[in-house]
Design a protein around this motif. Sequence first.
Motif, PDB file in Angstrom:
ATOM      1  N   GLY A  23      18.663  38.730  -6.965  1.00 41.16           N
ATOM      2  CA  GLY A  23      17.866  39.350  -8.016  1.00 41.16           C
ATOM      3  C   GLY A  23      17.053  40.558  -7.580  1.00 41.16           C
ATOM      4  O   GLY A  23      16.323  41.130  -8.394  1.00 41.16           O
ATOM      5  N   GLU A  24      17.184  40.969  -6.323  1.00 38.24           N
ATOM      6  CA  GLU A  24      16.345  42.077  -5.812  1.00 38.24           C
ATOM      7  C   GLU A  24      16.920  43.439  -6.216  1.00 38.24           C
ATOM      8  O   GLU A  24      17.110  44.337  -5.390  1.00 38.24           O
ATOM      9  CB  GLU A  24      16.195  41.970  -4.289  1.00 38.24           C
TER      10      GLU A  24
ATOM     11  N   HIS B 214      11.486  29.979  -9.305  1.00 38.51           N
ATOM     12  CA  HIS B 214      11.180  31.349  -8.883  1.00 38.51           C
ATOM     13  C   HIS B 214      10.551  32.094 -10.064  1.00 38.51           C
ATOM     14  O   HIS B 214      11.025  31.981 -11.192  1.00 38.51           O
ATOM     15  CB  HIS B 214      12.481  31.996  -8.439  1.00 38.51           C
TER      16      HIS B 214
ATOM     17  N   ARG C 109      12.942  34.460 -12.163  1.00 42.47           N
ATOM     18  CA  ARG C 109      14.033  33.686 -12.766  1.00 42.47           C
ATOM     19  C   ARG C 109      13.509  32.697 -13.804  1.00 42.47           C
ATOM     20  O   ARG C 109      14.191  32.406 -14.794  1.00 42.47           O
ATOM     21  CB  ARG C 109      14.835  32.962 -11.668  1.00 42.47           C
TER      22      ARG C 109
ATOM     23  N   ILE D 153      10.745  32.518  -2.159  1.00 45.28           N
ATOM     24  CA  ILE D 153      11.998  31.777  -2.075  1.00 45.28           C
ATOM     25  C   ILE D 153      11.669  30.331  -2.365  1.00 45.28           C
ATOM     26  O   ILE D 153      10.781  29.757  -1.738  1.00 45.28           O
ATOM     27  CB  ILE D 153      12.622  31.911  -0.674  1.00 45.28           C
TER      28      ILE D 153
ATOM     29  N   ASP E 272      22.832  37.884  -3.180  1.00 47.73           N
ATOM     30  CA  ASP E 272      22.576  37.033  -2.016  1.00 47.73           C
ATOM     31  C   ASP E 272      23.786  36.150  -1.658  1.00 47.73           C
ATOM     32  O   ASP E 272      23.697  34.920  -1.724  1.00 47.73           O
ATOM     33  CB  ASP E 272      21.338  36.155  -2.293  1.00 47.73           C
TER      34      ASP E 272
ATOM     35  N   ALA F  34      16.230  38.747 -13.126  1.00 50.97           N
ATOM     36  CA  ALA F  34      16.837  37.419 -13.201  1.00 50.97           C
ATOM     37  C   ALA F  34      18.281  37.620 -13.676  1.00 50.97           C
ATOM     38  O   ALA F  34      18.512  38.089 -14.788  1.00 50.97           O
ATOM     39  CB  ALA F  34      16.076  36.520 -14.155  1.00 50.97           C
TER      40      ALA F  34
ATOM     41  N   GLY G   6      18.667  31.844  -2.616  1.00 50.18           N
ATOM     42  CA  GLY G   6      17.503  32.161  -3.436  1.00 50.18           C
ATOM     43  C   GLY G   6      16.928  33.554  -3.230  1.00 50.18           C
ATOM     44  O   GLY G   6      15.876  33.879  -3.765  1.00 50.18           O
ATOM     45  N   TRP G   7      17.612  34.401  -2.462  1.00 51.12           N
ATOM     46  CA  TRP G   7      17.147  35.765  -2.223  1.00 51.12           C
ATOM     47  C   TRP G   7      17.707  36.751  -3.244  1.00 51.12           C
ATOM     48  O   TRP G   7      17.467  37.956  -3.123  1.00 51.12           O
ATOM     49  CB  TRP G   7      17.556  36.232  -0.823  1.00 51.12           C
TER      50      TRP G   7
ATOM     51  N   TYR H 168      20.452  32.854 -11.735  1.00 56.93           N
ATOM     52  CA  TYR H 168      21.209  32.626 -10.493  1.00 56.93           C
ATOM     53  C   TYR H 168      20.511  33.335  -9.341  1.00 56.93           C
ATOM     54  O   TYR H 168      20.292  34.543  -9.398  1.00 56.93           O
ATOM     55  CB  TYR H 168      22.621  33.176 -10.693  1.00 56.93           C
ATOM     56  N   GLY H 169      20.168  32.580  -8.307  1.00 56.56           N
ATOM     57  CA  GLY H 169      19.440  33.165  -7.182  1.00 56.56           C
ATOM     58  C   GLY H 169      20.290  33.439  -5.959  1.00 56.56           C
ATOM     59  O   GLY H 169      19.771  33.865  -4.940  1.00 56.56           O
TER      60      GLY H 169
END
Lengths: 336, 336
Positions: free
Chosen positions: B159-160, B110, B113, B77, A260, B143, B156-157, B151-152
């Motif tokens: 980790g996908e 989250h 995370r 988020i 991100d 995560a 915050g999006w 860490y996002g």
Amino acid sequence: MPVSYVVALDVGGTSMKGGLVTFAGEVTVFPGRDTGREAGPDSVVAGIRTYVAELAAAGSATFGMAPSGVGLAVPGIVSEAVALYAANLGWRDVPVSSFVPNGIPAVLGHDVRTGGLAESVFGAGRGVADFLFLPLGTGIAGAVVVGGEPYGGANGWGGEIGHTAVWPDGEKCACGQRGCLETYASAGALARRYAARIATTPEQSVTLAEPNNAQARSQGAVTAKEVVERAATDTAAAEVLNEAIDALAISLASYTLLLDPSMIVIGGGLGEAGAVILDPLAERLADRLSFRKPPPLRQAQLGVQAGMLGAAILGWRAAGESSWRPDLRATPTRSP
Amino acid sequence: MPVSYVVALDVGGTSMKGGLVTFAGEVTVFPGRDTGREAGPDSVVAGIRTYVAELAAAGSATFGMAPSGVGLAVPGIVSEAVALYAANLGWRDVPVSSFVPNGIPAVLGHDVRTGGLAESVFGAGRGVADFLFLPLGTGIAGAVVVGGEPYGGANGWGGEIGHTAVWPDGEKCACGQRGCLETYASAGALARRYAARIATTPEQSVTLAEPNNAQARSQGAVTAKEVVERAATDTAAAEVLNEAIDALAISLASYTLLLDPSMIVIGGGLGEAGAVILDPLAERLADRLSFRKPPPLRQAQLGVQAGMLGAAILGWRAAGESSWRPDLRATPTRSP
């Protein structure tokens, strides 16, 4: 009155670029010189040491004092104090003191991450804490900037986005893996893949109105820049460029989903092509993302000086100035 | 004498798990309850607030004081202070105070995370600053632990990893993209792909000595766990599991090259399968990497309690204890 400055050096596999940068931000660039790796690892170290000493002497003459610090961007695996490993220079565990005369404080940095640090402080990433700096050169590696600092992972091996697979059953990469981003989208890949494609194109399908095709075939050496230029009129060039942009879109979509970033900064020789690459890349990156927006793509701003300017930041850190970020002013290139 | 403790809550799409955790590390787990999302976003918030209040009341009765803090792991988020967006719960900009009665200090995290934070402090990632926590559940998200903290990304999006493409021209994912890791390697994917495969397998090619096949075909509901178990004797199950492990190997090779983790911690229901997945995955991950070693793969240690224990860490942070990491001791499950 003496003016404080640092010596900054960007050491690449074939050449190195040196500069002096004052605390106020005055940048003096010196002519680059060959790294001379064919003479062996120790010779390269000695050559760097000599270059640093000459830059320091030039600085002393100009500014009336010894340098406050030295920063060096080098390839391979590197800590602030030791060049741990560099395959292309043959280094193992070379302490930073080997590169620097007279006990001047010095800090080492990884070449790509040091360039990313410079883009972060002075370039396209100014004011952005989380981004990817992706120089597309002969090869591809990235600087993963996290919380304002380039991040190398647990042991400094991170950033190897060029060897992440975009088509995992795809073409063999020089690294031994298959389908790596670098094998489709580096400047080297564009030149190589275009040459291969026109070499195997049947005579009758070549656009005879495109004289460069025949020329390229006879010479066998079209640069990536030329491939990009030809893409508007030459089918083979358009295909190769198209696949490079697809590969980049796949890779940057994965990066975006995983990390991100606020933006993606494209640099290197191909990055300098600008909109002809960035516009279709932005579109295809968006197409690859279904449930989130893509981050903006930006062209890198510091060009070939990114590594040297990042090394200056390291030099000022060595001197104890860790929040140094002046407005830069360039002075004419000069010789030490 | 009063004993200080926090209320910890892990809120999922369908159920939530609560606990009380003392400063000394005594963990009391309470029975989970439904999140009740079918009743709408406000009702879910009210249900959480009620559950937190009941846990706090139970804690006050047991420990002789109000809780020192509350930690909540929630999907979507999220910042420490606001649940910004959660598609599956319908939330937008819900402040943490909405979940917590009486002004007790509280911090949100989250969900994935927060589980990674718990594995980092108490589980498989203890003592490791840089790793990936990858729970393989109905879906897949990770995560990304960097410098000791999940860490996002910029907003915050991050980790996908479940929606990064492993075969970019592959199967359509529910998210709208193609070839996502999740569409091959989640527990949901194993069950779905196995069911599809046996539904289309011609009668004569089914191993008749495998009675479960016929059973599965008539019931149409084989779990991922069962697919893993059947893989030793059932061709369709072996193929589906094999493709899942290939997809994971491709994805983890890219992660490794980009972020150079010290280890990869596999969790979730599939992670609990252990060696039957981790051993072939480790082998194929190594095969995908030509110029560097793979990081070790480890099984997650905290199971379904990871989110709640991570929430306890957040609760202690809310209480001002940011370096809290005791040895944990479990007390028997009880009701508030």
